[in-house]
Scaffold this motif. Structure first.
Motif, PDB file in Angstrom:
ATOM      1  N   ALA A  68       3.520  -2.334 -10.457  1.00 14.28           N
ATOM      2  CA  ALA A  68       4.597  -1.603  -9.774  1.00 14.28           C
ATOM      3  C   ALA A  68       5.447  -0.842 -10.789  1.00 14.28           C
ATOM      4  O   ALA A  68       5.771   0.332 -10.587  1.00 14.28           O
ATOM      5  N   ALA A  69       5.802  -1.501 -11.882  1.00 19.96           N
ATOM      6  CA  ALA A  69       6.609  -0.848 -12.911  1.00 19.96           C
ATOM      7  C   ALA A  69       5.889   0.371 -13.484  1.00 19.96           C
ATOM      8  O   ALA A  69       6.494   1.432 -13.658  1.00 19.96           O
ATOM      9  N   LEU A  71       7.223   4.211 -13.139  1.00 19.35           N
ATOM     10  CA  LEU A  71       7.595   4.937 -14.354  1.00 19.35           C
ATOM     11  C   LEU A  71       6.689   6.127 -14.660  1.00 19.35           C
ATOM     12  O   LEU A  71       7.146   7.124 -15.227  1.00 19.35           O
ATOM     13  N   MET A  72       5.404   6.030 -14.288  1.00 19.56           N
ATOM     14  CA  MET A  72       4.452   7.049 -14.720  1.00 19.56           C
ATOM     15  C   MET A  72       3.925   7.963 -13.616  1.00 19.56           C
ATOM     16  O   MET A  72       3.620   9.127 -13.875  1.00 19.56           O
ATOM     17  N   ASP A  73       3.765   7.446 -12.408  1.00 24.97           N
ATOM     18  CA  ASP A  73       3.043   8.194 -11.378  1.00 24.97           C
ATOM     19  C   ASP A  73       3.838   8.455 -10.105  1.00 24.97           C
ATOM     20  O   ASP A  73       3.251   8.785  -9.078  1.00 24.97           O
ATOM     21  N   TRP A  74       5.136   8.258 -10.128  1.00 23.97           N
ATOM     22  CA  TRP A  74       5.923   8.379  -8.898  1.00 23.97           C
ATOM     23  C   TRP A  74       6.082   9.838  -8.518  1.00 23.97           C
ATOM     24  O   TRP A  74       6.297  10.696  -9.383  1.00 23.97           O
ATOM     25  N   PRO A  75       5.980  10.172  -7.218  1.00 22.76           N
ATOM     26  CA  PRO A  75       6.004  11.576  -6.796  1.00 22.76           C
ATOM     27  C   PRO A  75       7.384  12.227  -6.858  1.00 22.76           C
ATOM     28  O   PRO A  75       7.475  13.450  -6.841  1.00 22.76           O
ATOM     29  N   THR A  84       0.839  -1.196   0.000  1.00 23.78           N
ATOM     30  CA  THR A  84       0.000   0.000   0.000  1.00 23.78           C
ATOM     31  C   THR A  84       0.871   1.241   0.000  1.00 23.78           C
ATOM     32  O   THR A  84       1.789   1.364   0.806  1.00 23.78           O
ATOM     33  N   ILE A  85       0.561   2.146  -0.928  1.00 20.51           N
ATOM     34  CA  ILE A  85       1.243   3.434  -0.994  1.00 20.51           C
ATOM     35  C   ILE A  85       0.195   4.536  -0.905  1.00 20.51           C
ATOM     36  O   ILE A  85      -0.981   4.319  -1.174  1.00 20.51           O
TER      37      ILE A  85
END
Length: 85
Positions: free
Chosen positions: A27-28, A32-36, A9-10
């Protein structure tokens, strides 16, 4: 190829909603697309581990562990402790 793992959970934005990640492809995509954050040692390692898991080069356990470390680095990991009775 299916690559599930126990859910992680994040906390995502906006408004601190939580999201469960339960596979290497998911996770990938998030990494790659939504990391803060856009840079980080653990982020780079997690991206590579997840891509390697998709190619069968590492286990999904390694992918999951790297994902958790990246989430901790980004301060979005939600740790729900197990209640013991």
């Amino acid at each position: 190829m299916t690559t599930p793992f126990p859910s992680v959970t994040i906390e995502i934005q906006p408004a601190g909603k939580s999201r469960n990640i339960a596979s290497a492809p998911e996770a990938a995509e998030v990494l790659l697309m939504d990391w803060p954050i856009h840079d980080g040692v653990k982020l780079k390692a997690a991206r590579q581990k997840c891509l390697d898991a998709l190619d069968g080069k590492v286990t999904v356990t390694e992918c999951r562990s790297a994902f958790i470390e990246a989430a901790k680095e980004a301060r979005i990991f939600v740790d729900y402790p197990v209640k013991r009775f």
